[in-house]
Motif scaffolding. Structure first.
Motif, PDB file in Angstrom:
ATOM      1  N   THR A 134       0.873  -1.163   0.000  1.00  0.00           N
ATOM      2  CA  THR A 134       0.000   0.000   0.000  1.00  0.00           C
ATOM      3  C   THR A 134       0.910   1.212   0.000  1.00  0.00           C
ATOM      4  N   THR A 135       0.545   2.259  -0.712  1.00  0.00           N
ATOM      5  CA  THR A 135       1.461   3.383  -0.883  1.00  0.00           C
ATOM      6  C   THR A 135       0.881   4.697  -0.380  1.00  0.00           C
ATOM      7  N   GLY A 136       1.783   5.613  -0.080  1.00  0.00           N
ATOM      8  CA  GLY A 136       1.441   6.985   0.260  1.00  0.00           C
ATOM      9  C   GLY A 136       2.531   7.883  -0.272  1.00  0.00           C
ATOM     10  N   GLU A 137       2.236   9.169  -0.372  1.00  0.00           N
ATOM     11  CA  GLU A 137       3.224  10.097  -0.913  1.00  0.00           C
ATOM     12  C   GLU A 137       3.617  11.189   0.081  1.00  0.00           C
TER      13      GLU A 137
ATOM     14  N   MET B  17       0.603   8.392   5.993  1.00  0.00           N
ATOM     15  CA  MET B  17       0.903   7.390   7.013  1.00  0.00           C
ATOM     16  C   MET B  17       0.075   7.632   8.269  1.00  0.00           C
ATOM     17  N   VAL B  18      -0.016   8.884   8.703  1.00  0.00           N
ATOM     18  CA  VAL B  18      -0.812   9.207   9.892  1.00  0.00           C
ATOM     19  C   VAL B  18      -2.283   8.885   9.650  1.00  0.00           C
ATOM     20  N   ARG B  19      -2.774   9.228   8.484  1.00  0.00           N
ATOM     21  CA  ARG B  19      -4.192   8.963   8.172  1.00  0.00           C
ATOM     22  C   ARG B  19      -4.497   7.467   8.240  1.00  0.00           C
ATOM     23  N   MET B  20      -3.631   6.644   7.649  1.00  0.00           N
ATOM     24  CA  MET B  20      -3.907   5.209   7.590  1.00  0.00           C
ATOM     25  C   MET B  20      -3.633   4.509   8.912  1.00  0.00           C
ATOM     26  N   LEU B  21      -2.490   4.812   9.542  1.00  0.00           N
ATOM     27  CA  LEU B  21      -2.094   4.060  10.733  1.00  0.00           C
ATOM     28  C   LEU B  21      -2.693   4.622  12.017  1.00  0.00           C
ATOM     29  N   VAL B  22      -2.857   5.931  12.090  1.00  0.00           N
ATOM     30  CA  VAL B  22      -3.389   6.542  13.306  1.00  0.00           C
ATOM     31  C   VAL B  22      -4.896   6.712  13.204  1.00  0.00           C
TER      32      VAL B  22
ATOM     33  N   MET C  68       4.431  16.674   5.480  1.00  0.00           N
ATOM     34  CA  MET C  68       4.874  16.129   6.766  1.00  0.00           C
ATOM     35  C   MET C  68       6.013  15.156   6.512  1.00  0.00           C
ATOM     36  N   ASN C  69       7.151  15.382   7.178  1.00  0.00           N
ATOM     37  CA  ASN C  69       8.283  14.487   6.949  1.00  0.00           C
ATOM     38  C   ASN C  69       8.107  13.168   7.702  1.00  0.00           C
ATOM     39  N   GLY C  70       8.978  12.224   7.381  1.00  0.00           N
ATOM     40  CA  GLY C  70       8.838  10.887   7.935  1.00  0.00           C
ATOM     41  C   GLY C  70       9.007  10.820   9.440  1.00  0.00           C
ATOM     42  N   SER C  71       9.966  11.559   9.975  1.00  0.00           N
ATOM     43  CA  SER C  71      10.199  11.492  11.420  1.00  0.00           C
ATOM     44  C   SER C  71       9.031  12.094  12.202  1.00  0.00           C
ATOM     45  N   THR C  72       8.426  13.170  11.687  1.00  0.00           N
ATOM     46  CA  THR C  72       7.259  13.747  12.352  1.00  0.00           C
ATOM     47  C   THR C  72       6.082  12.781  12.327  1.00  0.00           C
ATOM     48  N   ALA C  73       5.874  12.113  11.191  1.00  0.00           N
ATOM     49  CA  ALA C  73       4.795  11.131  11.090  1.00  0.00           C
ATOM     50  C   ALA C  73       5.009   9.982  12.073  1.00  0.00           C
ATOM     51  N   THR C  74       6.275   9.551  12.226  1.00  0.00           N
ATOM     52  CA  THR C  74       6.558   8.456  13.150  1.00  0.00           C
ATOM     53  C   THR C  74       6.322   8.880  14.586  1.00  0.00           C
TER      54      THR C  74
ATOM     55  N   LYS D  37       3.046   8.195  19.516  1.00  0.00           N
ATOM     56  CA  LYS D  37       2.121   8.771  20.498  1.00  0.00           C
ATOM     57  C   LYS D  37       0.796   8.014  20.479  1.00  0.00           C
ATOM     58  N   HIS D  38       0.331   7.685  19.294  1.00  0.00           N
ATOM     59  CA  HIS D  38      -0.917   6.933  19.137  1.00  0.00           C
ATOM     60  C   HIS D  38      -0.799   5.560  19.785  1.00  0.00           C
ATOM     61  N   GLU D  39       0.300   4.867  19.536  1.00  0.00           N
ATOM     62  CA  GLU D  39       0.501   3.542  20.138  1.00  0.00           C
ATOM     63  C   GLU D  39       0.527   3.636  21.662  1.00  0.00           C
TER      64      GLU D  39
END
Length: 216
Positions: free
Chosen positions: A59-62, A67-72, A90-96, A101-103
């Motif tokens: 599954t892809t994102g750009e 990533m936040v939308r799908m995983l969080v 949004m960069n990758g580290s911010t998304a992570t 935080k969600h986990e």
């Protein structure tokens, strides 16, 4: 499609944490579905092709927002997320950071100490050309688990990602440290002085972050 694929991925990935050690050395856990997040379409297509050859759907994102939308927001899970760093919104580290935080919120809501308290840790690998020792420590502190530096070896990266996925599934909950015995059938990591962490290690070119940064 992420429907049944994501369910299979969650069953294979999340429920595999922790799995009992396999009884045979060839009892490897296979990847079912990964998420690829990169704002360069050509990079996404190359990675998709590499994983498809290994029988892995993607599954892809750009953008990190995807990533936040799908995983969080949607609660989706994948065996592994491959995440670019520099993206438009949004960069990758911010998304992570948002994912971790969600986990943590989910784990707390389930009650500390309960058997179901821990939210399964989503494996996230940085796939980026920004790879200085300082960058790597920053990614680790943001919650990323590992890094593969661009340009990547597309012929071998699926094997390395699979080895890392199996390693984490088979050592989950054991507080495994370098030098300790591994569960039977578990891929063996390689120790290199090039790691940015005193306790870091590798599967091929995939560097798994430790928690003790080397002096910068």
């Amino acid at each position: 499609g992420a429907g049944a694929g994501v369910a299979a991925a969650a069953a294979a990935g999340a429920s595999a944490l922790p799995l009992a050690p396999p009884q045979a050395a060839d009892a490897q856990i296979v990847l079912h579905e990964v998420m690829i997040v990169d704002d360069a379409a050509v990079n996404v297509k190359v990675l998709q092709r590499a994983f498809a050859k290994g029988g892995v759907t993607s599954t892809t994102g750009e953008d990190g927002q995807d990533m936040v939308r799908m995983l969080v927001n949607q609660g989706m899970r994948f065996d592994v997320v491959l995440l670019d760093e520099n993206m438009r919104h949004m960069n990758g580290s911010t998304a992570t950071e948002e994912l971790r935080k969600h986990e943590a919120r989910i784990s707390m809501s389930r009650g500390e100490g309960s058997a179901a308290a821990a939210q399964p840790h989503q494996l996230v690998i940085a796939t980026t050309g920004n790879s200085s020792p300082t960058d790597r420590v920053r990614y680790q502190r943001a919650g990323l688990d590992a890094i593969m530096v661009k340009p990547m070896n597309h012929r071998l990266l699926v094997k390395w990602v699979t080895d890392f996925f199996n390693f984490r599934a088979l050592t989950a909950g054991t507080n495994w440290k370098l030098g300790q015995p591994l569960p039977e059938g578990c891929p063996k990591p390689e120790v290199k002085k090039s790691s940015s962490f005193e306790d870091g290690f590798y599967f091929g070119d995939l560097e798994v972050f430790g928690v003790i940064p080397r002096s910068l």
